[in-house]
Design a protein around this motif. Structure first.
Motif, PDB file in Angstrom:
ATOM      1  N   GLY A   1      18.224   8.566  11.776  1.00 34.51           N
ATOM      2  CA  GLY A   1      17.364   7.463  11.381  1.00 34.51           C
ATOM      3  C   GLY A   1      16.010   7.878  10.837  1.00 34.51           C
ATOM      4  O   GLY A   1      15.364   7.105  10.117  1.00 34.51           O
ATOM      5  N   GLY A   2      15.547   9.089  11.162  1.00 37.51           N
ATOM      6  CA  GLY A   2      14.298   9.568  10.577  1.00 37.51           C
ATOM      7  C   GLY A   2      14.359   9.609   9.062  1.00 37.51           C
ATOM      8  O   GLY A   2      13.342   9.438   8.378  1.00 37.51           O
ATOM      9  N   PHE A   3      15.568   9.810   8.521  1.00 39.34           N
ATOM     10  CA  PHE A   3      15.740   9.789   7.071  1.00 39.34           C
ATOM     11  C   PHE A   3      15.398   8.411   6.505  1.00 39.34           C
ATOM     12  O   PHE A   3      14.909   8.300   5.385  1.00 39.34           O
ATOM     13  N   GLY A   4      15.712   7.370   7.277  1.00 37.49           N
ATOM     14  CA  GLY A   4      15.432   6.024   6.795  1.00 37.49           C
ATOM     15  C   GLY A   4      13.955   5.795   6.564  1.00 37.49           C
ATOM     16  O   GLY A   4      13.556   5.140   5.596  1.00 37.49           O
ATOM     17  N   PHE A   5      13.122   6.354   7.457  1.00 37.61           N
ATOM     18  CA  PHE A   5      11.680   6.250   7.276  1.00 37.61           C
ATOM     19  C   PHE A   5      11.235   7.003   6.027  1.00 37.61           C
ATOM     20  O   PHE A   5      10.443   6.496   5.225  1.00 37.61           O
ATOM     21  N   LEU A   6      11.725   8.233   5.866  1.00 41.64           N
ATOM     22  CA  LEU A   6      11.306   9.037   4.712  1.00 41.64           C
ATOM     23  C   LEU A   6      11.752   8.399   3.398  1.00 41.64           C
ATOM     24  O   LEU A   6      11.007   8.409   2.416  1.00 41.64           O
ATOM     25  N   GLY A   7      12.978   7.855   3.388  1.00 41.89           N
ATOM     26  CA  GLY A   7      13.447   7.208   2.171  1.00 41.89           C
ATOM     27  C   GLY A   7      12.602   6.013   1.788  1.00 41.89           C
ATOM     28  O   GLY A   7      12.446   5.713   0.604  1.00 41.89           O
ATOM     29  N   ALA A   8      12.022   5.344   2.778  1.00 40.05           N
ATOM     30  CA  ALA A   8      11.179   4.175   2.505  1.00 40.05           C
ATOM     31  C   ALA A   8       9.783   4.556   2.055  1.00 40.05           C
ATOM     32  O   ALA A   8       9.075   3.726   1.475  1.00 40.05           O
ATOM     33  N   CYS A   9       9.360   5.787   2.330  1.00 38.41           N
ATOM     34  CA  CYS A   9       8.022   6.236   1.917  1.00 38.41           C
ATOM     35  C   CYS A   9       7.974   6.432   0.404  1.00 38.41           C
ATOM     36  O   CYS A   9       8.978   6.753  -0.237  1.00 38.41           O
ATOM     37  N   ASP A  10       6.785   6.298  -0.163  1.00 37.13           N
ATOM     38  CA  ASP A  10       6.602   6.465  -1.605  1.00 37.13           C
ATOM     39  C   ASP A  10       6.454   7.927  -1.997  1.00 37.13           C
ATOM     40  O   ASP A  10       6.924   8.344  -3.061  1.00 37.13           O
ATOM     41  N   LEU A  11       5.785   8.691  -1.156  1.00 45.65           N
ATOM     42  CA  LEU A  11       5.590  10.125  -1.368  1.00 45.65           C
ATOM     43  C   LEU A  11       5.876  10.820  -0.048  1.00 45.65           C
ATOM     44  O   LEU A  11       5.540  10.285   1.010  1.00 45.65           O
ATOM     45  N   VAL A  12       6.484  11.997  -0.105  1.00 53.06           N
ATOM     46  CA  VAL A  12       6.757  12.746   1.112  1.00 53.06           C
ATOM     47  C   VAL A  12       6.472  14.221   0.876  1.00 53.06           C
ATOM     48  O   VAL A  12       6.944  14.806  -0.104  1.00 53.06           O
TER      49      VAL A  12
ATOM     50  N   LYS B   1       0.867  -1.172   0.000  1.00 47.36           N
ATOM     51  CA  LYS B   1       0.000   0.000   0.000  1.00 47.36           C
ATOM     52  C   LYS B   1       0.904   1.222   0.000  1.00 47.36           C
ATOM     53  O   LYS B   1       1.925   1.231   0.700  1.00 47.36           O
ATOM     54  N   PRO B   2       0.595   2.248  -0.771  1.00 50.11           N
ATOM     55  CA  PRO B   2       1.449   3.436  -0.789  1.00 50.11           C
ATOM     56  C   PRO B   2       1.552   4.067   0.600  1.00 50.11           C
ATOM     57  O   PRO B   2       0.585   4.113   1.355  1.00 50.11           O
ATOM     58  N   VAL B   3       2.749   4.545   0.932  1.00 55.14           N
ATOM     59  CA  VAL B   3       2.993   5.214   2.205  1.00 55.14           C
ATOM     60  C   VAL B   3       3.410   6.658   1.930  1.00 55.14           C
ATOM     61  O   VAL B   3       4.370   6.908   1.191  1.00 55.14           O
ATOM     62  N   ILE B   4       2.680   7.579   2.529  1.00 54.93           N
ATOM     63  CA  ILE B   4       2.949   9.012   2.397  1.00 54.93           C
ATOM     64  C   ILE B   4       3.585   9.506   3.690  1.00 54.93           C
ATOM     65  O   ILE B   4       3.035   9.303   4.771  1.00 54.93           O
ATOM     66  N   GLY B   5       4.732  10.151   3.588  1.00 55.80           N
ATOM     67  CA  GLY B   5       5.331  10.797   4.741  1.00 55.80           C
ATOM     68  C   GLY B   5       4.836  12.237   4.831  1.00 55.80           C
ATOM     69  O   GLY B   5       4.929  12.986   3.855  1.00 55.80           O
ATOM     70  N   ARG B   6       4.285  12.610   5.982  1.00 57.21           N
ATOM     71  CA  ARG B   6       3.848  13.992   6.206  1.00 57.21           C
ATOM     72  C   ARG B   6       4.699  14.561   7.333  1.00 57.21           C
ATOM     73  O   ARG B   6       4.593  14.144   8.479  1.00 57.21           O
ATOM     74  N   VAL B   7       5.554  15.525   7.000  1.00 55.41           N
ATOM     75  CA  VAL B   7       6.551  16.037   7.935  1.00 55.41           C
ATOM     76  C   VAL B   7       6.358  17.534   8.111  1.00 55.41           C
ATOM     77  O   VAL B   7       6.293  18.282   7.135  1.00 55.41           O
TER      78      VAL B   7
END
Length: 251
Positions: A102-113, A89-95
Motif C-alpha cells: 500500500g505504500g506504493f499507493g501513496f507514492l503513485g498519488a504524489c506529484d513528485l517523488v 497543492k503539489p505533494v512531494i514524496g520523500r522516501v
C-alpha cells in the motif's frame, strides 16, 4: 491515541511525517485517520504552497497493517489516495527507506517523488494470496506496461534507480544529502507559484488519473475485499506473520 502522523509548516511548505516506525508505518486505522486529518488541515491552510510526505525509521510504508486485516475497510484507503491525488497543492514524496504494498499507493498519488539510496520497493501482494488491487489506481498510470507486469507478478525487490526508470518516482538520489537537496530545490520552485496557478496546473496533470480512479475505485475495492477474506489470503498472511513459507510456495 499516540501521534502516528506529524505535521510541521515552515516557509510555505507543510511536512507530513509518517511516524510509526514500530510497525514500519503500516497503514492502520489510526494512521489513516491521522493522515487524513493532517491533509485536511493542509488543504485549509492558505499559507501552504506544497506538501512533503515523508517518514521516520527505515520504512516509508509497509502497506496494510495485517494485524487489522479482519477489520479493513478498502474504501478508506481509496479515499486517502484520492485525497492526496486531488489535493489542490503539489505533494512531494520523500522516501529513504523501504516501500511495500500500500505504500506504493501513496507514492503513485504524489506529484513528485524523490528516493534515496536506502530505498527498496516490492509489490509482494501475490505472495500472500491477494493483489495490488486498490493501489493500482495510482500506481498503474505511473508505470511502463512491461514493468507493471513484471513487478506486480514476481514480487521481486528493486531499487530507486529502477523505480525512476520505470516511472514510479521522479528522482533517485545517491545519498541523503542529494535526496534533501532535490526536495529543497523542488520546494524552492514551488514557493514561487501562486495558489491558483499551482492548483490549476496540478489539475491538468491529474485529470485523467482521477477520471479513471473514479470509474474503477468501487470495483477494485470490492475485488480487494473478496481477496482479503479468502482462505488463501488468510493462509498467506499467517505465513507472513509467522515467517513461514505459504502452502503454495514451490521450492
Amino acid at each position: 491515541m499516540p501521534e502516528l502522523v506529524r505535521l510541521d509548516v515552515d516557509a510555505g511548505i507543510a511536512t507530513i511525517t509518517l511516524d510509526s516506525p514500530a510497525n514500519r508505518n503500516a497503514i492502520s486505522a489510526a494512521l489513516v485517520e491521522q493522515l487524513t486529518g493532517q491533509l485536511g488541515t493542509v488543504r485549509q491552510d492558505a499559507s501552504v504552497r506544497a506538501v512533503v510526505l515523508t517518514h521516520t525509521g527505515g520504512t516509508f510504508c509497509a502497506g496494510a497493517d495485517l494485524s487489522e486485516a479482519g477489520k479493513s475497510r478498502p474504501e478508506v484507503m481509496i479515499d486517502l489516495m484520492r485525497t492526496i491525488l486531488e489535493l489542490p497543492k503539489p505533494v512531494i514524496g520523500r522516501v529513504d527507506g523501504h516501500v511495500r504494498a500500500g505504500g506504493f499507493g501513496f507514492l503513485g498519488a504524489c506529484d513528485l517523488v524523490a528516493a534515496g539510496a536506502s530505498s527498496t520497493f516490492a509489490l509482494t501482494e501475490a505472495r500472500i494470496g491477494v493483489a495490488p488491487s486498490m493501489i493500482s489506481l495510482t500506481v498503474l498510470p505511473r508505470l511502463r506496461s512491461r514493468a507493471a507486469s513484471r513487478y506486480f507478478l514476481t514480487g521481486e525487490k528493486f531499487d530507486a534507480a529502477v523505480a525512476q526508470d520505470i516511472g514510479l518516482i521522479t528522482t533517485a538520489a545517491s545519498d541523503t544529502t542529494e535526496l534533501d537537496e532535490a526536495v529543497a530545490d523542488w520546494c524552492s520552485n514551488l514557493r514561487k507559484g501562486s495558489p491558483q496557478g499551482l492548483a490549476a496546473s496540478k489539475a491538468l496533470t491529474t485529470a485523467q488519473m482521477l477520471r479513471d480512479f473514479d470509474r474503477d475505485a468501487e470495483r477494485l475495492a470490492s475485488e480487494s475485499a473478496v481477496l482479503f477474506a479468502s482462505d488463501e489470503a488468510r493462509q498467506g498472511m499467517t505465513a507472513f506473520l509467522t515467517r513461514q513459507p505459504p502452502p503454495w510456495a514451490v521450492s
